[in-house]
Structures are given as structure tokens and as C-alpha cells.
Design a protein around this motif. Structure first.
Motif, PDB file in Angstrom:
ATOM      1  N   LYS A 278      56.629  50.750  32.949  1.00 44.41           N
ATOM      2  CA  LYS A 278      56.010  51.897  32.637  1.00 44.41           C
ATOM      3  C   LYS A 278      54.377  51.873  32.927  1.00 44.41           C
ATOM      4  CE  LYS A 278      59.675  53.212  29.627  1.00 44.41           C
ATOM      5  NZ  LYS A 278      60.020  52.274  28.342  1.00 44.41           N
ATOM      6  N   ASP A 279      53.943  50.919  32.459  1.00 47.43           N
ATOM      7  CA  ASP A 279      52.392  50.817  32.337  1.00 47.43           C
ATOM      8  C   ASP A 279      51.864  50.330  33.678  1.00 47.43           C
ATOM      9  OD1 ASP A 279      53.977  48.371  31.492  1.00 47.43           O
ATOM     10  OD2 ASP A 279      51.934  47.504  30.659  1.00 47.43           O
ATOM     11  N   ARG A 280      50.873  50.718  34.118  1.00 50.05           N
ATOM     12  CA  ARG A 280      50.252  50.479  35.396  1.00 50.05           C
ATOM     13  C   ARG A 280      48.620  50.558  35.374  1.00 50.05           C
ATOM     14  NH1 ARG A 280      52.815  53.080  40.076  1.00 50.05           N
ATOM     15  NH2 ARG A 280      50.820  52.855  41.044  1.00 50.05           N
ATOM     16  N   PRO A 281      47.701  49.828  35.616  1.00 46.33           N
ATOM     17  CA  PRO A 281      48.070  48.528  35.907  1.00 46.33           C
ATOM     18  C   PRO A 281      48.709  47.606  34.717  1.00 46.33           C
ATOM     19  CG  PRO A 281      45.766  48.726  35.821  1.00 46.33           C
ATOM     20  CD  PRO A 281      46.360  50.105  35.719  1.00 46.33           C
ATOM     21  N   SER A 282      49.449  46.332  34.763  1.00 44.13           N
ATOM     22  CA  SER A 282      49.897  45.861  33.745  1.00 44.13           C
ATOM     23  C   SER A 282      48.879  45.198  32.921  1.00 44.13           C
ATOM     24  CB  SER A 282      50.600  44.237  34.621  1.00 44.13           C
ATOM     25  OG  SER A 282      49.620  43.711  34.857  1.00 44.13           O
ATOM     26  N   GLY A 283      49.367  45.077  31.521  1.00 46.26           N
ATOM     27  CA  GLY A 283      48.446  44.549  30.609  1.00 46.26           C
ATOM     28  C   GLY A 283      47.721  43.014  31.000  1.00 46.26           C
ATOM     29  N   THR A 284      48.575  42.262  31.782  1.00 45.06           N
ATOM     30  CA  THR A 284      48.182  40.926  32.269  1.00 45.06           C
ATOM     31  C   THR A 284      47.077  41.416  33.219  1.00 45.06           C
ATOM     32  OG1 THR A 284      50.165  40.003  32.162  1.00 45.06           O
ATOM     33  CG2 THR A 284      48.661  38.939  33.565  1.00 45.06           C
ATOM     34  N   ALA A 285      47.211  42.427  34.157  1.00 49.93           N
ATOM     35  CA  ALA A 285      45.890  42.677  35.384  1.00 49.93           C
ATOM     36  C   ALA A 285      44.859  42.933  34.588  1.00 49.93           C
ATOM     37  CB  ALA A 285      46.828  43.729  36.326  1.00 49.93           C
ATOM     38  N   LYS A 286      45.042  43.781  33.527  1.00 54.82           N
ATOM     39  CA  LYS A 286      43.809  44.152  32.965  1.00 54.82           C
ATOM     40  C   LYS A 286      43.104  43.210  32.434  1.00 54.82           C
ATOM     41  CE  LYS A 286      45.888  48.548  31.090  1.00 54.82           C
ATOM     42  NZ  LYS A 286      46.474  48.948  30.248  1.00 54.82           N
ATOM     43  N   LYS A 287      43.766  42.166  31.692  1.00 51.57           N
ATOM     44  CA  LYS A 287      43.245  40.800  31.178  1.00 51.57           C
ATOM     45  C   LYS A 287      42.509  40.018  32.246  1.00 51.57           C
ATOM     46  CE  LYS A 287      43.857  38.995  27.254  1.00 51.57           C
ATOM     47  NZ  LYS A 287      44.033  39.267  25.651  1.00 51.57           N
ATOM     48  N   ILE A 288      43.226  40.097  33.359  1.00 53.17           N
ATOM     49  CA  ILE A 288      42.718  39.120  34.329  1.00 53.17           C
ATOM     50  C   ILE A 288      41.137  39.825  34.801  1.00 53.17           C
ATOM     51  CG2 ILE A 288      42.693  38.553  36.823  1.00 53.17           C
ATOM     52  CD1 ILE A 288      45.785  38.271  36.302  1.00 53.17           C
ATOM     53  N   VAL A 289      41.050  41.171  34.998  1.00 54.81           N
ATOM     54  CA  VAL A 289      39.931  41.736  35.200  1.00 54.81           C
ATOM     55  C   VAL A 289      38.913  41.444  34.133  1.00 54.81           C
ATOM     56  CG1 VAL A 289      38.869  44.011  35.373  1.00 54.81           C
ATOM     57  CG2 VAL A 289      41.060  43.608  36.752  1.00 54.81           C
ATOM     58  N   ASN A 290      39.108  41.454  32.676  1.00 54.65           N
ATOM     59  CA  ASN A 290      38.323  41.227  31.460  1.00 54.65           C
ATOM     60  C   ASN A 290      37.828  39.862  31.951  1.00 54.65           C
ATOM     61  OD1 ASN A 290      38.616  43.539  30.566  1.00 54.65           O
ATOM     62  ND2 ASN A 290      40.187  43.117  29.021  1.00 54.65           N
ATOM     63  N   LYS A 291      38.722  38.780  32.235  1.00 50.45           N
ATOM     64  CA  LYS A 291      38.300  37.498  32.325  1.00 50.45           C
ATOM     65  C   LYS A 291      37.225  37.317  33.304  1.00 50.45           C
ATOM     66  CE  LYS A 291      40.908  35.158  29.425  1.00 50.45           C
ATOM     67  NZ  LYS A 291      40.154  34.390  28.203  1.00 50.45           N
ATOM     68  N   ILE A 292      37.547  38.121  34.386  1.00 45.11           N
ATOM     69  CA  ILE A 292      36.546  38.166  35.694  1.00 45.11           C
ATOM     70  C   ILE A 292      35.052  38.277  35.302  1.00 45.11           C
ATOM     71  CG2 ILE A 292      36.035  38.749  37.977  1.00 45.11           C
ATOM     72  CD1 ILE A 292      39.097  38.931  38.494  1.00 45.11           C
ATOM     73  N   ARG A 293      35.172  39.418  34.434  1.00 43.22           N
ATOM     74  CA  ARG A 293      33.983  40.172  33.963  1.00 43.22           C
ATOM     75  C   ARG A 293      33.340  39.165  33.168  1.00 43.22           C
ATOM     76  NH1 ARG A 293      33.892  44.966  35.914  1.00 43.22           N
ATOM     77  NH2 ARG A 293      35.514  46.588  35.919  1.00 43.22           N
ATOM     78  N   THR A 294      34.008  38.289  32.338  1.00 39.78           N
ATOM     79  CA  THR A 294      33.353  37.480  31.209  1.00 39.78           C
ATOM     80  C   THR A 294      32.838  36.443  32.244  1.00 39.78           C
ATOM     81  OG1 THR A 294      35.274  37.919  29.967  1.00 39.78           O
ATOM     82  CG2 THR A 294      33.860  35.815  29.418  1.00 39.78           C
ATOM     83  N   GLY A 295      33.369  35.965  33.156  1.00 33.10           N
ATOM     84  CA  GLY A 295      32.745  34.981  34.141  1.00 33.10           C
ATOM     85  C   GLY A 295      31.531  35.340  34.951  1.00 33.10           C
ATOM     86  N   LEU A 296      31.422  36.726  35.396  1.00 30.85           N
ATOM     87  CA  LEU A 296      30.595  37.289  36.297  1.00 30.85           C
ATOM     88  C   LEU A 296      29.148  37.636  35.375  1.00 30.85           C
ATOM     89  CD1 LEU A 296      32.400  40.226  38.034  1.00 30.85           C
ATOM     90  CD2 LEU A 296      31.640  37.878  39.078  1.00 30.85           C
ATOM     91  N   LEU A 297      28.127  37.284  36.101  1.00 37.10           N
ATOM     92  CA  LEU A 297      26.852  37.469  35.230  1.00 37.10           C
ATOM     93  C   LEU A 297      26.459  39.099  35.082  1.00 37.10           C
ATOM     94  CD1 LEU A 297      24.515  34.414  36.318  1.00 37.10           C
ATOM     95  CD2 LEU A 297      25.384  34.910  34.186  1.00 37.10           C
ATOM     96  N   GLU A 298      26.813  39.755  36.502  1.00 31.86           N
ATOM     97  CA  GLU A 298      26.688  41.020  36.510  1.00 31.86           C
ATOM     98  C   GLU A 298      27.508  42.243  36.368  1.00 31.86           C
ATOM     99  OE1 GLU A 298      25.097  41.359  41.016  1.00 31.86           O
ATOM    100  OE2 GLU A 298      23.773  40.438  39.634  1.00 31.86           O
ATOM    101  N   GLU A 299      27.628  43.261  36.304  1.00 34.50           N
ATOM    102  CA  GLU A 299      28.608  44.452  36.362  1.00 34.50           C
ATOM    103  C   GLU A 299      28.902  44.531  37.902  1.00 34.50           C
ATOM    104  OE1 GLU A 299      30.393  47.130  34.537  1.00 34.50           O
ATOM    105  OE2 GLU A 299      30.258  45.075  33.341  1.00 34.50           O
ATOM    106  N   LYS A 300      30.327  44.473  38.187  1.00 38.23           N
ATOM    107  CA  LYS A 300      30.638  44.759  39.444  1.00 38.23           C
ATOM    108  C   LYS A 300      32.072  45.568  39.520  1.00 38.23           C
ATOM    109  CE  LYS A 300      30.410  41.017  41.880  1.00 38.23           C
ATOM    110  NZ  LYS A 300      30.350  40.195  43.086  1.00 38.23           N
ATOM    111  N   GLU A 301      32.056  46.332  40.491  1.00 35.15           N
ATOM    112  CA  GLU A 301      33.661  46.934  40.427  1.00 35.15           C
ATOM    113  C   GLU A 301      34.579  45.745  40.946  1.00 35.15           C
ATOM    114  OE1 GLU A 301      36.165  50.326  42.747  1.00 35.15           O
ATOM    115  OE2 GLU A 301      34.025  49.549  43.653  1.00 35.15           O
TER     116      GLU A 301
END
Ligand SMILES: NC(=O)c1ccc[n+]([C@@H]2O[C@H](COP(=O)([O-])OP(=O)(O)OC[C@H]3O[C@@H](n4cnc5c(N)ncnc54)[C@H](OP(=O)(O)O)[C@@H]3O)[C@@H](O)[C@H]2O)c1
Length: 271
Positions: A161-184
């Protein structure tokens, strides 16, 4: 450790089979309207009878006090924990919830309740070992390759039912943690057929690219992760995620490595 399970759907049935093999399953719960109610779990799984009858969640407190499971593994839906968290805490039953469709406010409520020491909860929208390692790799890539473009792809069966998956959202958060600046970070979702679960991070530069991907072939991967989380939360209070469990295991392994470093004396005298 005695475990209980709620949610005998596509994933929960595999989890039940796995927990029976580990000789840890003591109780199985279902909704009052469930066709599984009052059947032996072995009958539902098409295997030998186990003596464990699937019980409905009415009079939950009395039933939990009777069976006294240490940890409940939850593969049901977001309303179960919301409605029964106080009963579980009162009965001293910790929870591993793999459910993915919680609202952020619901998660916050559960977190506050657990952090006050009332109960131990593992909130695990991403429960497999492999996908957690993949997230770590994505975070490292983001730290080192901030000028590359990052895109996240996920594929699941058409009933999810959920889209994107909880895992995909988490992966995006992890990438944001690693990046120094905001990007899409675009997310791409496929819901089709019987796909168990696939996640991919594309890291693309002008002249080269990296792809990190993880695919679950079998729902047993979810069962293994849930059992690992149950062993971790048994006897603890507080609010944890799978990453906390993997970090804890990493620290434990490092300790073992340090303890096994040869002393100066051992180096000189290998015999
Ligand atoms: N974290 C992970 O890595 C991971 C992996 C796989 C799945 N999941 C999540 O786990 C959940 C279940 O997935 P699934 O694919 O197995 O779903 P599913 O096939 O729809 O099964 C859900 C089961 O839970 C029961 N249920 C639903 N709401 C309930 C409630 N409020 N109280 C008690 N029982 C309830 C249903 O009971 P009835 O039989 O009565 O309808 C059904 O048997 C989803 O949130 C899914 O996203 C997470």
C-alpha cells in the motif's frame, strides 16, 4: 525467549514458520474478524499441528498474562500497536514492529512512550540485514561524492500500500545525512506482480556511475531480521531502530577483534 506474532499475511506466515523452527513461538494473535482465528498455526501453514492456537486480540491483557511472551513481533497494520501499546507495556511485552504505514505523529507517540522506560520497541520499516548494510554504503557514498546525482529506485508487489516504501524513505534520509548541502533526490516506485522487494541507489556523475542495490528473494529474510531484533530488545526498554542493532553488533565484533589482538609476548613466541 518466548515470542508472540501478530499479522498472518504474506510476510507473517513466513515469519511464523521461521519462529517455529527456532522453537521460540509461544503465541499467535489475529483480528477478531480473521479467518485464522482459533485454528492451529500448523494448519494455517499447511504443516504439522503445533498446539499453538491463533487467538483473537479481544481480552488481550488476560491472554498476554496467561502466555507471558517476552517480545511480540508485529507484521500487521499500523492500528494494532497504536491501540494496544499500553496493554503490551502493562504485561511486560516488548515489541518489534515491521509495519511500514505509520504516520510520523504515530511514530513520535510510540517513541516518547518507549523512551520514558515503559516498554522496549524496535521500529523496523527496514528489517533485513542486507538493506541496512546497503544504507550504510549509500551514506558513505554521499559523504564522498556530494557532487554526483543521487536517485532512489524501489520495486515491490502490487498489493503493497505505501509508496515509496519505508525503506526507500530511509535510504533518502541516509543520503541526506551524508551530503553536505540540500539537493533533490528523486524517488521512483514500481508496484507490480509478486516482487518481494528491491531497492537501488544510482549515484551518477558526468563520467561514471555507481549502483548499489539490494534484493530480497524470499520473505525469510524479513523473518531472520525480526528474530535478530527480538533477541536484541528482549529485556530492554527504549526506542530503537534496526541501525541501532547493527551498530551494537558492529561494536561487539570490534571488541572481539581487539580482545584477539596478539600480545607482544604472543608475537615473539608463536608456539
Ligand atoms: N519492515 C520490513 O522490512 C517489512 C517487510 C515485509 C512487510 N512489511 C510490512 O508488514 C506489514 C504486513 O505486510 P504483509 O505484506 O504481510 O501484509 P498483508 O499480507 O496485508 O498481511 C497483513 C496481516 O495483518 C493482519 N492485520 C492487519 N491489520 C491488523 C490489525 N489492526 N490488527 C491485527 N491484525 C491486523 C491482517 O489480518 P487479516 O488476516 O485479519 O486481514 C493480515 O493477516 C506491512 O505494513 C508491510 O509493509 C515490512
Amino acid at each position: 525467549m518466548k515470542t508472540a506474532l501478530i499479522g498472518l499475511g504474506r510476510t507473517g506466515k513466513n515469519v511464523a514458520e521461521y519462529l517455529i523452527k527456532q522453537d521460540t513461538l509461544a503465541m499467535v494473535l489475529c483480528r477478531q474478524s480473521s479467518p485464522n482465528a482459533n485454528k492451529d498455526i500448523g494448519e494455517i501453514l499447511g504443516s504439522n499441528l503445533t498446539g499453538i492456537t491463533v487467538e483473537t486480540i479481544d481480552h488481550l491483557e488476560r491472554k498476554l498474562f496467561h502466555k507471558q511472551p517476552d517480545v511480540l513481533i508485529d507484521f500487521s497494520g499500523h492500528t494494532f500497536l497504536k491501540e494496544n501499546i499500553h496493554t503490551l507495556a502493562k504485561c511486560g511485552v516488548n515489541v518489534v514492529t515491521a509495519v511500514t504505514d505509520y504516520e510520523p505523529a504515530e511514530i513520535e507517540r510510540l517513541r516518547i512512550f518507549a523512551e520514558k522506560g515503559n516498554i522496549g520497541i524496535v521500529m523496523a520499516p527496514n528489517i533485513t540485514y542486507g538493506v541496512n548494510v546497503m544504507m550504510l554504503m549509500a551514506e558513505i557514498a554521499a559523504e564522498l561524492m556530494g557532487d554526483y546525482d543521487f536517485e532512489v529506485f524501489e520495486e515491490h508487489h502490487k498489493h503493497k500500500k505505501d509508496r515509496p516504501s519505508g525503506t526507500a524513505k530511509k535510504i533518502v534520509n541516509k543520503i541526506r545525512t551524508g551530503l553536505l548541502e540540500e539537493k533533490e533526490i528523486p524517488e521512483h516506485v514500481v508496484r507490480a506482480g509478486g516482487i518481494v522487494g528491491k531497492h537501488k541507489v544510482l549515484i551518477c556523475g558526468e563520467f561514471d556511475k555507481i549502483e548499489i542495490s539490494h534484493e530480497s528473494f524470499s520473505r525469510v529474510a524479513f523473518a531472520e531480521g525480526a528474530y535478530k531484533a527480538a533477541k536484541f530488545i528482549n529485556g530492554k526498554t527504549g526506542f530503537y531502530e534496526m541501525s541501532d542493532i547493527f551498530e551494537y553488533e558492529r561494536q561487539q565484533r570490534r571488541q572481539i577483534v581487539i580482545q584477539h589482538q596478539p600480545t607482544e609476548f604472543e608475537k615473539e613466541d608463536p608456539a
